[in-house]
Enzyme design. Structure first.
Site, PDB file in Angstrom:
ATOM      1  N   GLU A  23       0.734  -1.312   0.014  1.00 24.30           N
ATOM      2  CA  GLU A  23      -0.098   0.045  -0.035  1.00 24.30           C
ATOM      3  C   GLU A  23       0.786   1.487   0.117  1.00 24.30           C
ATOM      4  O   GLU A  23       0.456   2.243  -0.586  1.00 24.30           O
ATOM      5  CB  GLU A  23      -1.180  -0.130   1.181  1.00 24.30           C
ATOM      6  CG  GLU A  23      -1.931  -0.946   1.050  1.00 24.30           C
ATOM      7  CD  GLU A  23      -1.656  -2.520   1.528  1.00 24.30           C
ATOM      8  OE1 GLU A  23      -0.637  -2.762   1.878  1.00 24.30           O
ATOM      9  OE2 GLU A  23      -2.697  -3.252   1.656  1.00 24.30           O
TER      10      GLU A  23
ATOM     11  N   PHE B 255     -11.616  -7.441  13.944  1.00 27.71           N
ATOM     12  CA  PHE B 255     -10.574  -7.930  13.029  1.00 27.71           C
ATOM     13  C   PHE B 255     -10.301  -6.851  11.945  1.00 27.71           C
ATOM     14  O   PHE B 255     -11.296  -6.326  11.096  1.00 27.71           O
ATOM     15  CB  PHE B 255     -11.081  -8.939  12.451  1.00 27.71           C
ATOM     16  CG  PHE B 255      -9.948  -9.624  11.433  1.00 27.71           C
ATOM     17  CD1 PHE B 255      -8.732  -9.989  11.932  1.00 27.71           C
ATOM     18  CD2 PHE B 255     -10.207  -9.600   9.970  1.00 27.71           C
ATOM     19  CE1 PHE B 255      -7.698 -10.284  11.076  1.00 27.71           C
ATOM     20  CE2 PHE B 255      -8.974 -10.268   9.175  1.00 27.71           C
ATOM     21  CZ  PHE B 255      -7.819 -10.347   9.736  1.00 27.71           C
ATOM     22  N   GLN B 256      -9.198  -6.470  11.846  1.00 24.91           N
ATOM     23  CA  GLN B 256      -8.814  -5.461  10.974  1.00 24.91           C
ATOM     24  C   GLN B 256      -9.157  -3.949  11.095  1.00 24.91           C
ATOM     25  O   GLN B 256      -9.491  -3.231  10.296  1.00 24.91           O
ATOM     26  CB  GLN B 256      -8.725  -5.642   9.423  1.00 24.91           C
ATOM     27  CG  GLN B 256      -7.873  -7.142   9.139  1.00 24.91           C
ATOM     28  CD  GLN B 256      -7.726  -7.450   7.947  1.00 24.91           C
ATOM     29  OE1 GLN B 256      -8.588  -7.172   6.994  1.00 24.91           O
ATOM     30  NE2 GLN B 256      -6.383  -7.908   7.568  1.00 24.91           N
TER      31      GLN B 256
ATOM     32  N   LYS C  91     -17.756  -0.780   5.585  1.00 24.14           N
ATOM     33  CA  LYS C  91     -18.258  -1.967   4.850  1.00 24.14           C
ATOM     34  C   LYS C  91     -19.642  -2.054   4.395  1.00 24.14           C
ATOM     35  O   LYS C  91     -20.069  -2.307   3.236  1.00 24.14           O
ATOM     36  CB  LYS C  91     -17.787  -3.283   5.312  1.00 24.14           C
ATOM     37  CG  LYS C  91     -17.685  -4.370   4.116  1.00 24.14           C
ATOM     38  CD  LYS C  91     -17.060  -5.580   4.687  1.00 24.14           C
ATOM     39  CE  LYS C  91     -17.134  -6.541   3.568  1.00 24.14           C
ATOM     40  NZ  LYS C  91     -16.345  -8.004   3.779  1.00 24.14           N
TER      41      LYS C  91
ATOM     42  N   MET D 122      24.135   9.095   2.101  1.00 27.84           N
ATOM     43  CA  MET D 122      23.832  10.339   2.828  1.00 27.84           C
ATOM     44  C   MET D 122      24.148  10.543   4.440  1.00 27.84           C
ATOM     45  O   MET D 122      24.777  11.314   4.950  1.00 27.84           O
ATOM     46  CB  MET D 122      22.308  11.029   2.635  1.00 27.84           C
ATOM     47  CG  MET D 122      22.098  12.451   3.012  1.00 27.84           C
ATOM     48  SD  MET D 122      23.302  13.549   2.260  1.00 27.84           S
ATOM     49  CE  MET D 122      22.457  14.199   0.944  1.00 27.84           C
TER      50      MET D 122
HETATM   51  C1  TPP Z   1      12.318   5.874   5.570  1.00 28.01           C
HETATM   52  C2  TPP Z   1      13.496   6.242   5.745  1.00 28.01           C
HETATM   53  N1  TPP Z   1      14.129   6.053   6.598  1.00 28.01           N
HETATM   54  C3  TPP Z   1      15.532   6.576   6.791  1.00 28.01           C
HETATM   55  C4  TPP Z   1      16.055   7.639   6.241  1.00 28.01           C
HETATM   56  C5  TPP Z   1      17.120   8.388   6.604  1.00 28.01           C
HETATM   57  N2  TPP Z   1      18.056   8.494   5.559  1.00 28.01           N
HETATM   58  C6  TPP Z   1      18.096   9.449   4.599  1.00 28.01           C
HETATM   59  S1  TPP Z   1      18.989   9.379   3.482  1.00 28.01           S
HETATM   60  C7  TPP Z   1      19.694   7.755   3.749  1.00 28.01           C
HETATM   61  C8  TPP Z   1      20.636   6.945   2.946  1.00 28.01           C
HETATM   62  C9  TPP Z   1      19.962   6.607   1.627  1.00 28.01           C
HETATM   63  O1  TPP Z   1      20.956   5.550   0.988  1.00 28.01           O
HETATM   64  P1  TPP Z   1      20.822   5.420  -0.465  1.00 28.01           P
HETATM   65  O2  TPP Z   1      19.330   4.976  -0.492  1.00 28.01           O
HETATM   66  O3  TPP Z   1      21.745   4.174  -0.588  1.00 28.01           O
HETATM   67  O4  TPP Z   1      21.206   6.585  -1.190  1.00 28.01           O
HETATM   68  P2  TPP Z   1      22.361   7.496  -1.112  1.00 28.01           P
HETATM   69  O5  TPP Z   1      22.348   8.435  -0.103  1.00 28.01           O
HETATM   70  O6  TPP Z   1      23.551   6.479  -1.172  1.00 28.01           O
HETATM   71  O7  TPP Z   1      22.485   8.073  -2.378  1.00 28.01           O
HETATM   72  C10 TPP Z   1      18.967   7.491   5.092  1.00 28.01           C
HETATM   73  C11 TPP Z   1      19.100   6.183   5.573  1.00 28.01           C
HETATM   74  C12 TPP Z   1      14.899   8.263   5.416  1.00 28.01           C
HETATM   75  N3  TPP Z   1      15.185   9.455   4.855  1.00 28.01           N
HETATM   76  N4  TPP Z   1      13.662   7.596   5.280  1.00 28.01           N
END
Ligand code: TPP
Lengths: 190, 583
Positions: free
Chosen positions: B68, B130-131, B180, B493
């Site tokens: 979803e 349920f749900q 529902k 990042m």
């Molecule tokens: C759902 C979610 N969890 C954690 C984060 C924190 N976060 C921001 S950037 C990042 C790293 C992303 O890594 P990747 O997808 O490999 O991309 P890159 O930065 O290497 O281009 C994280 C963990 C986030 N933004 N969203």
């Protein structure tokens, strides 16, 4: 805790839909504001509810932002804030006292005179006072009763308030909206 | 487009009243709102609606996603490129809670969307059936409006309101939680589109005195600078904006969501604002004499430390949402209203101006940024492949005409920095919430929203794995999207912050990854892994020439850095350029 803070009264008019209170309190919570008092009831206009909420803050900007955030919600018709100078406001308080203790003390008349108390109930067990007034007044009575007769139960309502100014902001707003509606309908008929 | 709809007749009553089931009414109401694509996933509490959908396959295309969250992100991607309201259809309980991330994302980024969730029968509400989940309670703070429908009679009415609210004014997500029994019971059906609600004024009336004040302040400016946000795109005010900027000779920077409102190569376009934005627009925000914000909300990623933000400038703020005015930055002139209306009103009162010396100052900073950062990122001659060079090659190979969809992380910043735009609505990214996992499903939705355009999805190895199951949707429907995986085998990042602010302690950011090409292959998606610079051009060409979806995995430098960077909470005048340089 509320040193240097001003008590603001926020008045909100909403459509009578489910969950409006939840929407409003969420905004207070997110803005880290404590609700001091809250009162809700149907307003003078059918289908519209009125909320009166008080809260302390030391920054009027916070109030401006709060009111805009509340006003923004779809189900809210109008929200505004005031300080005490702009308002006539009251709270209600009920005090339950032991009849025996009251008798021992002697005169009820003193309280009626000094505090403008109304007596709602007298029975073998208890006497119930009602007092309307500002917070300090209902609180003053509570303190005096506590130190003399003793208070079995005490309850205070949220603040209710009306503005001193001549105009009723909600009716102005509704009138304007009606005008806008007819304009919209007119342009859409073309 | 929504605005056009508003000028249609308010009341379009269906000729005869018919008695129909709630589900049938829901479908007809959606059709009446112009919905032709819905992203969803079935389940017990929404089955009657799916059953009704079965009879209307020609009118409403339902895309069965694999989770979803994907449905909601797809609806967002669809809405962002198409100007229409995105629609997602999910079941109660876990179906609805899986949709929460996307709903929050749409709220943050003002995306018009209607999410319809099934709910347990009304007699069981509140019994932990349920749900059953308290969808209203959970979604109220993250939506523009929510409504629980408990009677078939209320479905048409609620749908009509939902679309009006989602699309008008400052758009946003709306949730309809439909019990529902309301789906199953029957009642008379007639449909009226909503165009007016007394408690809701989507477009505040423009204030004549403010319009005049704004024009006066702009006319008096020697060093005007504009900040362009997504409000311009949402209000379809791109042309009005360009006329405004050109008449005043006003250079501008874009927020991440404002990107593509004006073509990249417009002479007044100074690039992106904010933490990883371009140097000159950030520096000049703190040097201009008049700062004009248009349809943007002074997010902290744009402003950095507010105490040092544009203190020297008079600030003019154009916005449709009065709650944004003075929220973060105190303004001199507040121009409430729809930018499509207010911009021309101000432009009319403005004098034709040019500010050549002021513009030249931007060039100086651009040159610095180019020498220190851009040149090295886009045209490296040796070493590992860089993210920027991949983005640059892809955008050039598409004639800068593609839609760029991104996930979240370093690759997102590189994409938004280096992708180029010739058309509006070409950037789909999760700005306010920064949701990893957004890219792939949003890209799928974008393709449905703009079937004639090339959709390039840039993802990281981390984010791709958050919603990689949507490969299934791509396979199922043969969605033609180009997925460019910039693989650094790191949560890049976060690793960058660890390098800069946590002593290079790489706690839980290195990832052992699967063979992505094999995964794609299992879903029938063609792919190629590139590790050498020499192979890059051909691989990009092959990807774009391929008729169908394609996964291009590019192994990029493991420890690349996104610069420039304004450290979080710092002044936007203190910009790190990397390699020990700063401004
Ligand atoms: C759902 C979610 N969890 C954690 C984060 C924190 N976060 C921001 S950037 C990042 C790293 C992303 O890594 P990747 O997808 O490999 O991309 P890159 O930065 O290497 O281009 C994280 C963990 C986030 N933004 N969203």
């Amino acid at each position: 805790m509320n040193d240097n803070k001003t008590l603001y009264t926020i008045t909100i008019f909403s459509e009578n839909t489910v969950g409006v209170l939840n929407q409003i309190t969420t905004i207070f919570t997110r803005r880290q504001l404590n609700i001091e008092t809250l009162s809700v009831s149907p307003s003078a206009i059918e289908g519209i509810h009125k909320f009166t909420i008080t809260t302390f803050t030391n920054d009027e900007e916070v109030m401006k932002k709060l009111v805009r955030l509340i006003d923004k919600r779809v189900d809210i018709l109008k929200a505004y804030y005031n300080t005490d100078e702009d308002l006539v406001h009251q709270e209600l308080a009920l005090y339950k006292l032991s009849t025996e203790k009251v008798m021992e003390h002697g005169s009820i008349e003193y309280f009626v005179r000094k505090y403008n108390v109304r007596i709602l109930e007298v029975s073998v067990d208890c006497v119930v006072f009602l007092k309307a007034g500002h917070f300090d007044e209902t609180q003053g009575l509570f303190e005096e009763l506590s130190s003399t007769i003793g208070v079995l139960q005490f309850v205070r309502s949220g603040r209710i308030a009306i503005t001193k100014s001549k105009v009723e902001r909600l009716s102005d707003m509704l009138a304007k909206r009606e005008e806008q509606k007819s304009l919209l309908l007119a342009t859409q008929q073309i | 487009m929504e605005r056009d709809k508003q000028t249609q007749p308010v009341i379009t009553p269906t000729a005869n009243k018919e008695t129909l089931s709630g589900s049938e009414i829901l479908i007809r109401a959606l059709v009446a709102e112009g919905v032709d694509t819905v992203f969803g996933y079935p389940g017990g509490a929404i089955m009657p609606v799916f059953d009704a959908l079965y009879d209307h396959k020609e009118r409403i295309k339902h895309i069965l996603v694999r989770h979803e969250q994907g449905a909601v992100h797809a609806a967002q991607g669809y809405a962002r490129v198409s100007e229409k309201v995105g629609v997602a259809l999910v079941t109660s309980g876990p179906g609805a809670t899986n949709a929460i991330t996307g709903i929050t994302d749409a709220m943050m980024d003002s995306t018009p969307m209607v999410v319809i969730s099934g709910q347990v029968v009304s007699s069981l509400l509140g019994t932990d059936a349920f749900q059953e989940a308290d969808v209203i309670g959970v979604t109220q703070p993250i939506t523009k409006w929510v409504y629980q429908v408990r009677r078939a009679e209320d479905i048409a009415w609620a749908v009509s309101r939902a679309f009006h609210i989602a699309a008008s004014g400052r758009p946003g997500p709306v949730v309809l939680d439909i019990a529902k029994d309301a789906q199953v019971n029957s009642c008379d059906f007639s449909y009226e589109r909503t165009t007016f609600l007394r408690s809701y004024q989507p477009i505040p009336d423009p204030e004549e005195d403010k319009i005049q004040m704004a024009a006066e302040v702009i006319n008096s400016a020697k060093k005007p600078f504009a900040l362009v946000g997504q409000g311009v795109i949402l209000g379809n005010a791109e042309e009005e904006l360009i006329a405004f900027l050109e008449k005043g000779g006003i250079p501008f920077g874009s927020t991440i969501l404002g990107l593509s409102a004006v073509p990249t190569d417009h002479p007044l376009n100074m690039g992106m604002l904010g933490m990883h934005g371009n140097v000159s627009p950030n520096i000049k925000t703190n040097e201009c004499d008049v700062l004009i914000a248009i349809g943007m909300r002074f997010d902290d990623r744009v402003t950095g430390d507010l105490k040092t933000y544009a203190k020297q400038a008079k600030v003019i703020h154009f916005d449709i949402d009065p709650a944004e005015l003075d929220k973060n930055v105190k303004t001199t002139v507040k121009v409430v209203g729809d930018a499509k209306q207010t911009l021309p009103l101000v432009t009319k009162q403005m004098e034709q101006r040019a500010h050549p010396e002021w513009l030249a100052e931007f060039d100086t900073y651009y040159q610095k940024e180019y020498d220190h950062i851009i040149k090295k990122e886009l045209y490296p001659e040796s070493g590992e492949i860089k993210m920027g060079e991949v983005v640059h090659k892809v955008t050039e190979a598409t004639n800068n005409e593609a839609i760029c969809v991104t996930d979240v992380g370093q690759h997102q910043m590189m994409s938004t920095r280096y992708f180029k735009y010739t058309k509006s609505r070409s950037m789909v990214t999760s700005g306010g919430l920064g949701t990893m996992g957004f890219g792939l499903p949003a890209g799928i939705g974008a393709k449905y929203g703009a079937p004639d355009r090339e959709v390039c999805i840039f993802v990281g190895d981390g984010g791709l794995q958050m919603t990689m199951h949507e490969f299934g949707t791509i396979m199922d429907y043969g969605v033609n999207v180009k997925i460019i995986l910039l693989n650094n085998n790191f949560l890049g990042m976060v690793r960058q912050w660890q390098e800069l602010f946590f002593d290079e302690r790489y706690s839980e950011t290195q990832m052992k990854n699967p063979d992505f090409i094999k995964v794609a292959d299992a879903y029938g998606i063609k792919g190629k892994k590139v590790t050498k610079r020499e192979e890059l051009d051909d691989a990009i060409k092959e990807m774009l020439d391929h008729d169908g979806s394609y996964l291009l995995e590019v192994v990029v430098e493991t420890k690349g850095m996104v610069y420039p960077m304004v450290p979080a909470g710092g002044s936007i005048s203190n910009i790190m350029l990397g390699n020990g340089y700063s401004l």
